[in-house]
Design a protein around this motif. Structure first.
Motif, PDB file in Angstrom:
ATOM      1  N   PHE A 118       0.801  -1.266  -0.016  1.00  0.00           N
ATOM      2  CA  PHE A 118      -0.054  -0.068   0.033  1.00  0.00           C
ATOM      3  C   PHE A 118       0.857   1.435  -0.020  1.00  0.00           C
ATOM      4  O   PHE A 118       0.310   2.322  -0.550  1.00  0.00           O
ATOM      5  N   PHE A 119       2.091   1.093   0.336  1.00  0.00           N
ATOM      6  CA  PHE A 119       2.761   2.356   0.438  1.00  0.00           C
ATOM      7  C   PHE A 119       3.932   2.472  -0.241  1.00  0.00           C
ATOM      8  O   PHE A 119       4.680   3.524  -0.288  1.00  0.00           O
ATOM      9  N   THR A 120       4.363   1.550  -0.991  1.00  0.00           N
ATOM     10  CA  THR A 120       5.363   1.527  -2.160  1.00  0.00           C
ATOM     11  C   THR A 120       5.129   0.902  -3.263  1.00  0.00           C
ATOM     12  O   THR A 120       3.875   0.606  -3.647  1.00  0.00           O
ATOM     13  N   GLN A 121       5.915   0.935  -4.217  1.00  0.00           N
ATOM     14  CA  GLN A 121       5.681   0.375  -5.715  1.00  0.00           C
ATOM     15  C   GLN A 121       5.636  -1.159  -5.810  1.00  0.00           C
ATOM     16  O   GLN A 121       5.394  -1.874  -7.099  1.00  0.00           O
ATOM     17  N   ASP A 122       6.386  -1.695  -4.748  1.00  0.00           N
ATOM     18  CA  ASP A 122       6.304  -3.020  -4.664  1.00  0.00           C
ATOM     19  C   ASP A 122       4.912  -3.840  -4.334  1.00  0.00           C
ATOM     20  O   ASP A 122       4.778  -4.024  -3.075  1.00  0.00           O
ATOM     21  N   LYS A 123       4.294  -4.140  -5.257  1.00  0.00           N
ATOM     22  CA  LYS A 123       3.021  -4.839  -4.924  1.00  0.00           C
ATOM     23  C   LYS A 123       3.255  -6.414  -4.981  1.00  0.00           C
ATOM     24  O   LYS A 123       4.154  -6.872  -5.444  1.00  0.00           O
ATOM     25  N   ILE A 124       2.247  -6.862  -4.064  1.00  0.00           N
ATOM     26  CA  ILE A 124       2.550  -8.404  -3.767  1.00  0.00           C
ATOM     27  C   ILE A 124       1.645  -9.041  -4.895  1.00  0.00           C
ATOM     28  O   ILE A 124       0.503  -8.827  -5.103  1.00  0.00           O
ATOM     29  N   SER A 125       2.063 -10.431  -5.355  1.00  0.00           N
ATOM     30  CA  SER A 125       1.407 -10.735  -6.298  1.00  0.00           C
ATOM     31  C   SER A 125       0.504 -11.976  -5.712  1.00  0.00           C
ATOM     32  O   SER A 125       0.511 -12.231  -4.531  1.00  0.00           O
ATOM     33  N   GLY A 126      -0.291 -12.545  -6.510  1.00  0.00           N
ATOM     34  CA  GLY A 126      -1.110 -13.786  -5.845  1.00  0.00           C
ATOM     35  C   GLY A 126      -0.307 -14.684  -5.402  1.00  0.00           C
ATOM     36  O   GLY A 126      -0.669 -15.236  -4.347  1.00  0.00           O
ATOM     37  N   LYS A 127       0.547 -15.150  -6.124  1.00  0.00           N
ATOM     38  CA  LYS A 127       1.583 -16.344  -5.745  1.00  0.00           C
ATOM     39  C   LYS A 127       2.405 -15.852  -4.435  1.00  0.00           C
ATOM     40  O   LYS A 127       2.390 -16.884  -3.545  1.00  0.00           O
ATOM     41  N   GLU A 128       2.679 -14.540  -4.310  1.00  0.00           N
ATOM     42  CA  GLU A 128       3.214 -14.417  -3.036  1.00  0.00           C
ATOM     43  C   GLU A 128       2.530 -14.271  -1.811  1.00  0.00           C
ATOM     44  O   GLU A 128       2.911 -14.693  -0.731  1.00  0.00           O
ATOM     45  N   ALA A 129       1.231 -13.795  -2.099  1.00  0.00           N
ATOM     46  CA  ALA A 129       0.238 -13.928  -1.229  1.00  0.00           C
ATOM     47  C   ALA A 129      -0.162 -15.182  -0.792  1.00  0.00           C
ATOM     48  O   ALA A 129      -0.394 -15.658   0.571  1.00  0.00           O
ATOM     49  N   LEU A 130      -0.131 -16.359  -1.675  1.00  0.00           N
ATOM     50  CA  LEU A 130      -0.574 -17.742  -1.327  1.00  0.00           C
ATOM     51  C   LEU A 130       0.664 -18.179  -0.468  1.00  0.00           C
ATOM     52  O   LEU A 130       0.371 -18.997   0.515  1.00  0.00           O
ATOM     53  N   CYS A 131       1.935 -17.875  -0.739  1.00  0.00           N
ATOM     54  CA  CYS A 131       3.061 -18.619  -0.105  1.00  0.00           C
ATOM     55  C   CYS A 131       2.889 -17.800   1.386  1.00  0.00           C
ATOM     56  O   CYS A 131       3.239 -18.576   2.136  1.00  0.00           O
ATOM     57  N   LEU A 132       2.609 -16.600   1.287  1.00  0.00           N
ATOM     58  CA  LEU A 132       2.569 -15.872   2.895  1.00  0.00           C
ATOM     59  C   LEU A 132       1.566 -16.586   3.508  1.00  0.00           C
ATOM     60  O   LEU A 132       1.786 -16.966   4.889  1.00  0.00           O
ATOM     61  N   VAL A 133       0.562 -16.985   3.166  1.00  0.00           N
ATOM     62  CA  VAL A 133      -0.850 -17.527   3.815  1.00  0.00           C
ATOM     63  C   VAL A 133      -0.179 -18.993   4.501  1.00  0.00           C
ATOM     64  O   VAL A 133      -0.509 -19.442   5.494  1.00  0.00           O
ATOM     65  N   ALA A 134       0.384 -19.898   3.259  1.00  0.00           N
ATOM     66  CA  ALA A 134       0.830 -20.949   3.397  1.00  0.00           C
ATOM     67  C   ALA A 134       1.742 -20.910   4.618  1.00  0.00           C
ATOM     68  O   ALA A 134       1.931 -21.811   5.649  1.00  0.00           O
ATOM     69  N   ALA A 135       2.899 -20.075   4.642  1.00  0.00           N
ATOM     70  CA  ALA A 135       3.945 -20.009   5.676  1.00  0.00           C
ATOM     71  C   ALA A 135       3.190 -19.631   6.987  1.00  0.00           C
ATOM     72  O   ALA A 135       3.644 -20.253   7.884  1.00  0.00           O
ATOM     73  N   SER A 136       2.453 -18.765   7.093  1.00  0.00           N
ATOM     74  CA  SER A 136       1.784 -18.322   8.176  1.00  0.00           C
ATOM     75  C   SER A 136       1.131 -19.391   8.719  1.00  0.00           C
ATOM     76  O   SER A 136       1.141 -19.823  10.259  1.00  0.00           O
ATOM     77  N   SER A 137       0.213 -20.447   8.139  1.00  0.00           N
ATOM     78  CA  SER A 137      -0.464 -21.491   8.764  1.00  0.00           C
ATOM     79  C   SER A 137       0.608 -22.466   9.291  1.00  0.00           C
ATOM     80  O   SER A 137       0.364 -22.961  10.242  1.00  0.00           O
ATOM     81  N   GLY A 138       1.674 -22.772   8.358  1.00  0.00           N
ATOM     82  CA  GLY A 138       2.756 -23.653   9.068  1.00  0.00           C
ATOM     83  C   GLY A 138       3.351 -22.924  10.257  1.00  0.00           C
ATOM     84  O   GLY A 138       3.758 -23.598  11.236  1.00  0.00           O
ATOM     85  N   LEU A 139       3.530 -21.721  10.471  1.00  0.00           N
ATOM     86  CA  LEU A 139       3.904 -21.156  11.502  1.00  0.00           C
ATOM     87  C   LEU A 139       3.113 -21.322  12.729  1.00  0.00           C
ATOM     88  O   LEU A 139       3.407 -21.633  13.787  1.00  0.00           O
ATOM     89  N   VAL A 140       1.703 -21.318  12.632  1.00  0.00           N
ATOM     90  CA  VAL A 140       0.764 -21.614  13.609  1.00  0.00           C
ATOM     91  C   VAL A 140       0.768 -23.082  14.152  1.00  0.00           C
ATOM     92  O   VAL A 140       0.774 -23.236  15.248  1.00  0.00           O
ATOM     93  N   MET A 141       0.904 -23.991  13.202  1.00  0.00           N
ATOM     94  CA  MET A 141       1.123 -25.538  13.561  1.00  0.00           C
ATOM     95  C   MET A 141       2.622 -25.837  14.338  1.00  0.00           C
ATOM     96  O   MET A 141       2.495 -26.316  15.218  1.00  0.00           O
ATOM     97  N   LEU A 142       3.653 -24.791  13.691  1.00  0.00           N
ATOM     98  CA  LEU A 142       4.788 -25.236  14.573  1.00  0.00           C
ATOM     99  C   LEU A 142       4.836 -24.561  15.940  1.00  0.00           C
ATOM    100  O   LEU A 142       5.530 -25.333  16.978  1.00  0.00           O
TER     101      LEU A 142
END
Length: 295
Positions: A116-140
């Motif tokens: 939202f504050f830079t030109q570096d926009k997150i892609s759909g694949k990056e968002a999916l990886c972030l959700v997956a990693a966050s889910s794994g973090l909760v499990m860990l």
């Protein structure tokens, strides 16, 4: 070596170094050191070691422009010193598990702020990886949840947000600064800020036990000098969002070292969580877009 591969290796090694924070921290706390003493001694020793090394072997590397010194001072004071104090405040008022979960929301904040504050926009694949990693973090990290002080929850979130801002600003404001020189000033100003805030008794250093001295040395070298320098180096080659996500190697390291050194049993769910994080990080690294040249 390809700059992106080198940056990925640098932040991976940095994350492993940060992952030993819990090991040395646990030894230090068990030996009787307070949070303020530990943080102040850690950064003060790291600063002294770096100054000695550079003045002896690379004296020209300590020179930095006034502008960059001011930037490093702000990053050290309002980045590392502020973040560290908030995080250990959270640890004091929450279960370790909840404090860690709150802290590791920072990749989410890095991505949100970057989008939202830079030109570096997150892609759909990056968002999916972030959700997956966050889910794994909760499990860990999922385990005993305890809130002794509601303000500690705010401190935990504050630690995550302040660290996210530190990562973003470091990546954008120190692109052309030698990483070890930047680390020198960030650590030095962080040490000064922590000393002023916590008022440790440096005269008591001579009375430290062997385990206390070993813990502080490990924190200064393994968990501060090496990873902070490599993190700053990686931020010059990768997007801040990539760096933040790859730093999820840190909780995996902490969990594995806890099992190896303290014989803390990892459940099948925790092991699965570590695998999910690893898979998400590998996928994100392989398929991420190159860092924009304007960044």
């Amino acid at each position: 070596m390809n700059p992106r591969l080198r940056g990925s290796l640098e932040i991976s090694v940095a994350s492993v170094g940060f992952g030993f924070l819990g090991i040395f921290g646990k030894w230090a706390f068990q030996s009787g050191l307070s949070v303020g003493e530990l943080l102040s001694y850690r950064f003060a020793l790291a600063a002294v070691l770096l100054w000695i090394f550079l003045l002896l072997f690379r004296p020209s590397w300590v020179r930095l422009s006034v502008r960059q010194i001011v930037i490093a001072a702000l990053l050290g004071i309002f980045g590392y010193a502020f973040f560290s104090t908030l995080y250990f405040t959270a640890v004091d008022g929450l279960s370790i598990t909840l404090a860690a979960l709150l802290l590791y929301t920072y990749p989410f904040w890095v991505n949100v702020f970057s989008h939202f504050f830079t030109q570096d926009k997150i892609s759909g694949k990056e968002a999916l990886c972030l959700v997956a990693a966050s889910s794994g973090l909760v499990m860990l990290l999922w385990g005993h949840i305890e809130v002794k002080n509601i303000w500690a929850v705010a401190a935990g979130l504050g630690a995550a947000i302040s660290y996210a801002i530190y990562v973003l600003l470091s990546g954008r404001l120190q692109k052309n600064v030698r990483p070890i020189t930047s680390a020198l000033y960030v650590i030095t100003f962080g040490a000064l800020a922590l000393s002023l805030f916590h008022h440790p008794h440096y005269s008591a250093i001579s009375n430290l036990s062997d385990i206390q001295a070993t813990s502080i040395l490990g924190l200064a070298f393994v968990c501060t000098i090496i990873p902070l320098t490599l993190e700053l180096a990686a931020l010059q080659k990768l997007k801040s969002t990539e760096v933040a996500l790859l730093m999820m190697i840190e909780p995996i390291t902490a969990a594995l070292m806890g099992a190896l050194i303290f014989h803390e049993r990892l459940t099948p769910v925790q092991l699965l969580g570590a695998l999910v994080i690893g898979a998400a990080l590998v996928t994100n690294t392989l398929y991420s877009r190159p860092t924009p040249s304007a960044d």
